[in-house]
Each structure stands twice: as structure tokens, then as C-alpha cells.
Write a protein that holds these residues in place. Structure first.
Motif, PDB file in Angstrom:
ATOM      1  N   CYS A 120      -8.544 -10.768   7.231  1.00 23.67           N
ATOM      2  CA  CYS A 120      -9.012  -9.600   7.776  1.00 23.67           C
ATOM      3  C   CYS A 120      -9.425  -8.383   7.079  1.00 23.67           C
ATOM      4  N   ASP A 121      -9.899  -7.348   7.752  1.00 22.81           N
ATOM      5  CA  ASP A 121     -10.551  -6.651   6.777  1.00 22.81           C
ATOM      6  C   ASP A 121      -9.737  -6.102   6.391  1.00 22.81           C
ATOM      7  N   GLY A 122      -9.548  -5.383   4.758  1.00 15.13           N
ATOM      8  CA  GLY A 122      -8.876  -4.188   4.105  1.00 15.13           C
ATOM      9  C   GLY A 122      -8.001  -3.038   4.812  1.00 15.13           C
ATOM     10  N   CYS A 123      -8.829  -2.484   5.881  1.00 16.32           N
ATOM     11  CA  CYS A 123      -9.110  -1.740   7.368  1.00 16.32           C
ATOM     12  C   CYS A 123      -7.819  -2.465   8.121  1.00 16.32           C
ATOM     13  N   GLU A 124      -7.498  -3.365   8.188  1.00 18.67           N
ATOM     14  CA  GLU A 124      -5.943  -4.062   8.571  1.00 18.67           C
ATOM     15  C   GLU A 124      -5.552  -4.010   8.081  1.00 18.67           C
ATOM     16  N   LEU A 125      -4.976  -3.682   7.012  1.00 23.45           N
ATOM     17  CA  LEU A 125      -4.068  -4.184   6.389  1.00 23.45           C
ATOM     18  C   LEU A 125      -3.021  -2.076   5.573  1.00 23.45           C
ATOM     19  N   ARG A 204     -22.809   5.815   5.393  1.00 25.71           N
ATOM     20  CA  ARG A 204     -22.451   5.151   7.086  1.00 25.71           C
ATOM     21  C   ARG A 204     -22.531   3.677   6.572  1.00 25.71           C
ATOM     22  N   TYR A 205     -23.240   2.988   6.249  1.00 24.76           N
ATOM     23  CA  TYR A 205     -22.936   1.627   5.252  1.00 24.76           C
ATOM     24  C   TYR A 205     -21.897   1.924   4.545  1.00 24.76           C
ATOM     25  N   LEU A 206     -22.512   2.588   3.216  1.00 28.84           N
ATOM     26  CA  LEU A 206     -20.845   2.573   2.553  1.00 28.84           C
ATOM     27  C   LEU A 206     -19.739   3.350   3.107  1.00 28.84           C
ATOM     28  N   GLY A 207     -19.690   3.530   3.797  1.00 20.52           N
ATOM     29  CA  GLY A 207     -18.340   3.931   4.303  1.00 20.52           C
ATOM     30  C   GLY A 207     -17.801   2.764   5.294  1.00 20.52           C
ATOM     31  N   LYS A 208     -18.492   1.725   5.984  1.00 20.46           N
ATOM     32  CA  LYS A 208     -17.836   0.681   6.682  1.00 20.46           C
ATOM     33  C   LYS A 208     -17.664  -0.298   5.546  1.00 20.46           C
ATOM     34  N   ILE A 209     -18.270  -0.900   4.426  1.00 15.36           N
ATOM     35  CA  ILE A 209     -18.449  -1.417   3.799  1.00 15.36           C
ATOM     36  C   ILE A 209     -16.579  -0.954   2.881  1.00 15.36           C
ATOM     37  N   PHE A 210     -16.453   0.124   1.857  1.00 18.99           N
ATOM     38  CA  PHE A 210     -15.115   0.735   1.531  1.00 18.99           C
ATOM     39  C   PHE A 210     -13.896   0.214   2.445  1.00 18.99           C
ATOM     40  N   GLU A 211     -14.188   0.998   3.492  1.00 18.86           N
ATOM     41  CA  GLU A 211     -13.457   0.386   5.228  1.00 18.86           C
ATOM     42  C   GLU A 211     -13.551  -1.233   4.876  1.00 18.86           C
ATOM     43  N   GLY A 215     -10.256  -0.285   2.000  1.00 15.04           N
ATOM     44  CA  GLY A 215      -8.972  -0.461   3.386  1.00 15.04           C
ATOM     45  C   GLY A 215      -9.226   0.737   3.620  1.00 15.04           C
ATOM     46  N   ILE A 216      -9.554   2.185   2.951  1.00 16.03           N
ATOM     47  CA  ILE A 216      -9.938   2.665   2.655  1.00 16.03           C
ATOM     48  C   ILE A 216     -11.684   3.770   3.088  1.00 16.03           C
ATOM     49  N   PRO A 217     -11.544   5.071   3.564  1.00 21.58           N
ATOM     50  CA  PRO A 217     -13.347   5.248   2.941  1.00 21.58           C
ATOM     51  C   PRO A 217     -13.237   5.904   1.627  1.00 21.58           C
ATOM     52  N   PRO A 218     -14.812   6.146   0.418  1.00 23.46           N
ATOM     53  CA  PRO A 218     -15.177   6.172  -0.252  1.00 23.46           C
ATOM     54  C   PRO A 218     -14.737   7.299  -0.667  1.00 23.46           C
TER      55      PRO A 218
END
Length: 290
Positions: A120-125, A204-211, A215-218
């Protein structure tokens, strides 16, 4: 323990390993032991640390989980039951209880290095602990290794080999490495706009990649890196700098600015931590991670 390389063992990447070493508090009633991660280790570039946390008390101990931008795995046995948990990044302090007799094996991964074997994606954890079998490919094999009556060193190595077999290079790996290393080299004092300009990608793209991968915004990640460095300075017995000097050295505007960050991430002021350590925190107001 020395690691050997055979022709059947998956070798570690020849990439340079990040210098990031998260701050880990020393807590009375717990003994923490680091395992060696040398260049022959299967997860040499992916791991911050492998450690064992052992209870040395006859009473339960509250252990703080300090935000560090890392995803971690915890393996332990209680009442003859085996537990294996994957713990996501935390954006504020969390806690878990160490019971008498506990011996906990902890893998702490470099930020952004788990996606290839996590389902799963990091933000789901984020701020969660879930059963490893549910979210890690080959999680069943990891739990089987954890049950074996072998040394902690061998468990750690066998688990690392299993995870290494699931690790593949992704197109976004270089971008994650570039951004996290840029944040680390600047001690967290870099704007997302500057990261975007240097990397050639939009904010915006960096934010998506970090999430997805961390799992958190840059911006939050950068604040955590700055917090980590200031914690190291505060708890360094040889560092005699004032809290204002530590604040300024870490890019805070002043001591009050640093305290706002400490209250946000640690539920405590920097001054109280320096005087009394992590025992000063009111853990009744801190959520459990595990």
C-alpha cells in the motif's frame, strides 16, 4: 556478526548509503542494542538501523516513538504469541508499552525505501501499526523466521534476505533520494519550492511522491529532519549551547519558534526535555502506536 556473500544471496545495491541516523531516546528500564549493517548486508542502502529493544525492568515501561520520517517493523513475543507489525511514519510523538521480559527486534528503514515490498502507499500507514502479513509481500516468511529459536542476528539477516528479494529499482527512486538527501544536507531548512526547482518537478508532484513513498508531505518531512538535528544537540552531553543557540543553529527564528515545533511534534517544550528527558512528557495524552 560478520555477513558473508554467497552466489545465491541477493547482493546489496552499490549505491551510496545515506548518512541519516535518526535520534533514538535512551529510556530507563530499556536496553537498546544496534546490529551491524556493513556493506555486504542485503539491505545496506535501505536500512537506517536494525536494533533490539530489551526490557530491563520488572515493571511496564512507556517507550516514546519520536517522529523521524521512517517506516519500521517490530517483531516480539508476549504470552507465547508472536507479533509482527509494520509501523508507518508518525507526524507526532507516539508510544508503545514495553513489558517485563520483552525483546523486540526493530527494523527502521530509510525514508522512501519500503514501497517495493509494501502493498500500500505510505500515507495509508501514517500513524498506524498493521500486521506485517497484511501489507508486506512475503510477510508470512518474515513471521515464520521471527518464530525460530535462533539468535537475533540470524533472524535479522534472514529477514533482510527475504526483503531484498522483493526490492526492485523504481523510476522514482532517484527523485526520492535526491529530495530526502537535499533536505538532510540542509538540516531541514529548504523550501518545497526550492526542491521543486532543483529537481525539475512541480511542488504538487513532489507532494504526491512524498505522500506515496514516505507517508507525509515534504514540508512535514523537512520539519522532522530539523527537529531530529535539534534533539541530537539538546541531548548531546558535550554540547553546552543555549536553547536559543540551538534554535538558531537549526534554522528556527528564535527559541519560541523551536518550542512551537516541539509542542507540535513532541507535546513538550525543548527546555523541559533538556531538564528532565522524555520522562517529563504526559503520556496519558500521547496515542499508542502499537
Amino acid at each position: 556478526m560478520a555477513y558473508f556473500i554467497s552466489d545465491r544471496q541477493a547482493l546489496a545495491s552499490d549505491r551510496e548509503r545515506s548518512a541519516y541516523t535518526p535520534f533514538v531516546p535512551e529510556i530507563r528500564g530499556c536496553k537498546r542494542t544496534e546490529e551491524m549493517i556493513d556493506k555486504g548486508h542485503p539491505l545496506y542502502t535501505a536500512l537506517c538501523s536494525i536494533s533490539t529493544l530489551e526490557s530491563t525492568s520488572n515493571e511496564m515501561v512507556v517507550y516514546p516513538v519520536v517522529p523521524d520520517g521512517c517506516i519500521s517493523m517490530f517483531f516480539y513475543t508476549r504470552d507465547k504469541l508472536n507479533y509482527a507489525k509494520l509501523c508507518g511514519v508518525t507526524d507526532s510523538i507516539r508510544k508503545f508499552i514495553v513489558y517485563p521480559g520483552d525483546q523486540i527486534l526493530i527494523f527502521r528503514f530509510m525514508p522512501g525505501h519500503c514501497e517495493s515490498f509494501v502493498k500500500c502507499d505510505g500515507c495509508e500507514l501514517t500513524n498506524k501499526a498493521v500486521d506485517i502479513q497484511e501489507v508486506i509481500r512475503n510477510g508470512q516468511r518474515l513471521t515464520e523466521i521471527a518464530k525460530r529459536e535462533i539468535s537475533i542476528e540470524w533472524k535479522a539477516l534472514l529477514m533482510s534476505r527475504v526483503l531484498r528479494m522483493e526490492t526492485n529499482e523504481r523510476d522514482t527512486d532517484y527523485l526520492i533520494r535526491f529530495c530526502t538527501e537535499a533536505i538532510l544536507k540542509n538540516n531541514g531548512n529548504i523550501q518545497v519550492a526550492e526542491l521543486a526547482k532543483k529537481s525539475g518537478f512541480s511542488q504538487r508532484y513532489l507532494g504526491k511522491i512524498f505522500e506515496r513513498y514516505i507517508g507525509i508531505p515534504p514540508k512535514t518531512y523537512a520539519e522532522i529532519i530539523r527537529l531530529q538535528r535539534s534533539l541530537r544537540m539538546i541531548f548531546d552531553p558535550e554540547n553546552k549551547s543555549s536553547l536559543l543557540e540551538i534554535a538558531m543553529d537549526n534554522g528556527y527564528f528564535d527559541h519560541a519558534h523551536m518550542n512551537r515545533a516541539y509542542n507540535r511534534y513532541l507535546n513538550c517544550s525543548s527546555g523541559a526535555l533538556r531538564r528532565s528527558g522524555f520522562s517529563i512528557i504526559d503520556y496519558n495524552k500521547v496515542e499508542s502506536l502499537i
